[in-house]
Design an enzyme around this catalytic site. Sequence first.
Site, short mmCIF file in Angstrom:
data_model
loop_
_atom_site.label_atom_id
_atom_site.label_comp_id
_atom_site.label_asym_id
_atom_site.label_seq_id
_atom_site.Cartn_x
_atom_site.Cartn_y
_atom_site.Cartn_z
N TYR A 16 0.83 -1.22 0.00
CA TYR A 16 0.00 0.00 0.00
C TYR A 16 0.85 1.26 0.00
O TYR A 16 0.37 2.34 -0.36
CB TYR A 16 -0.94 0.02 1.21
N LYS B 203 2.75 -15.08 3.14
CA LYS B 203 2.73 -15.81 1.87
C LYS B 203 4.18 -16.13 1.53
O LYS B 203 4.69 -15.82 0.44
CB LYS B 203 2.04 -14.95 0.79
N ASP C 292 -3.78 -17.77 2.24
CA ASP C 292 -4.91 -18.46 1.60
C ASP C 292 -5.54 -19.46 2.58
O ASP C 292 -6.76 -19.54 2.72
CB ASP C 292 -4.51 -19.12 0.27
N ASP D 82 -6.07 -6.11 5.72
CA ASP D 82 -7.23 -5.39 5.16
C ASP D 82 -8.29 -6.41 4.72
O ASP D 82 -9.48 -6.32 5.07
CB ASP D 82 -6.75 -4.55 3.97
N ASP E 103 -12.04 -7.74 6.86
CA ASP E 103 -13.41 -7.67 6.31
C ASP E 103 -14.06 -9.05 6.37
O ASP E 103 -15.25 -9.18 6.67
CB ASP E 103 -13.39 -7.21 4.84
C1 LIG Z 1 -8.41 3.07 1.78
C2 LIG Z 1 -8.22 1.64 2.26
C3 LIG Z 1 -6.80 1.24 2.38
C4 LIG Z 1 -8.89 1.52 3.55
C5 LIG Z 1 -9.29 0.14 3.93
O1 LIG Z 1 -9.84 -0.64 3.19
C6 LIG Z 1 -9.09 -0.22 5.31
O2 LIG Z 1 -8.31 0.40 6.01
O3 LIG Z 1 -9.69 -1.21 5.74
MG LIG Z 2 -10.55 -2.39 4.25
#
Ligand SMILES: CC(C)CC(=O)C(=O)O
Ligand SMILES: [Mg+2]
Length: 359
Positions: free
Chosen positions: A135, A190, A222, A246, A250
């Site tokens: 990133y 990984k 994975d 990240d 989620d």
């Molecule tokens: C703009 C992204 C790097 C933000 C994101 O998806 C996060 O921090 O979870």
């Molecule tokens: Mg995110």
Amino acid sequence: MKIAVLPGDGIGPEIVAEAVKVLHALDLRFEMEEAPVGGAAYEAAGHPLPEATLELAKEADAVLFGAVGDWKYDTLERRLRPEQAILGLRKELGLFANFRPAICYAELTHASSLKPELVAGLDILIIRELTGDIYFGQPRGRRESPDGAFRGAQEAFDTMRYSKPEIERIAHVAFQAARKRGKKVTSVDKANVLETFQFWKDVVTEVHAQYPDVELEHMYVDNAAMQLVKAPKKFDVIVTGNMFGDILSDEAAMLTGSIGMLPSASLNADNRGLYEPSHGSAPDIAGQGVANPLATILSAAMMLRFSLNQAEAADRIESAVKSVLAQGLRTADIYSEGTRKVGTRDMGDAVVAALRTQG
Ligand SMILES: CC(C)CC(=O)C(=O)O
Ligand SMILES: [Mg+2]
Ligand SMILES: NC(=O)C1=CN([C@@H]2O[C@H](COP(=O)(O)OP(=O)(O)OC[C@H]3O[C@@H](n4cnc5c(N)ncnc54)[C@H](O)[C@@H]3O)[C@@H](O)[C@H]2O)C=CC1
């Protein structure tokens, strides 16, 4: 004590307003100052992270952040896109340690997309490195491919990189966090493909020598993605790089019922921090008053605990959230039959009411 309040875009202003309301209800002496960020700041000042917003974030004791981004900015040059604001804040404030606790509240066991028995009592902590990896790695860009089968064709590239001190400091954070909980760290990498992550694995193993009381396991990303939905309760603390963290956080959000339930704390070496929900600006539901504000309210609780030395107030917020869930109140994302569907504002009001009736 000063809190910088940066609502941002999409549902950001709606959910931050509820967290601010909850903070006010605690009757603590905080100054709160609001500033534009993301697309809202681009509209107001021509830049997603204006100098004045950055200065406010730097001088404040903590930052309460909503979310940034909207599809309508996707064609802007990258440095002007809303997401650069949160990336810039993380970098400028040195917020390298991102805590994303995935806790499944008893009342939400049935809201998860997994079978209730897999998530009942779930309490895992994802520690995501936040200022390195692909990133932030340079160089990046577009060019004519210099070699290979597609030499001369247009290509794009990013750079994945981690330095030893960056890995060491996040590994220390993870082992120290694990010491206070289940004493197990899963380092996700990984290493079978990427040199950056073989290095990650080597350095985490080296740091582990200082924490003989904590168990360390290594897992490829994975497999980790699969294990998270197969047997999530086998994890205690997960430590990983920026991009894997990240994605996995989620995924972990859905174990708790909704991404609208997952708070986060992003800390620097002095425990100064930025607090935001783990989700984004949700343009698909923005302006409808239906977003779940609990991840942001729980992020405000983390702010009180980690940066403002108000652990008791943090406990009060967390128990108020449990109490509104026990009352059966649900925003649309966590709604199930037999519960009462409420909007963003009603959910915030209910948390405030629960705070007021605490003994
Ligand atoms: C703009 C992204 C790097 C933000 C994101 O998806 C996060 O921090 O979870
Ligand atoms: Mg995110
Ligand atoms: N830290 C930040 O500011 C972040 C910003 N983004 C940005 O947000 C924008 C939207 O990205 P998406 O990929 O759609 O991710 P998102 O997290 O905003 O939304 C994904 C899905 O979850 C739902 N959702 C998210 N938060 C919710 C909440 N509190 N209550 C109920 N439902 C909720 C949304 O409606 C959507 O269906 C993009 O511009 C993206 O770059 C994404 C992640 C983090």
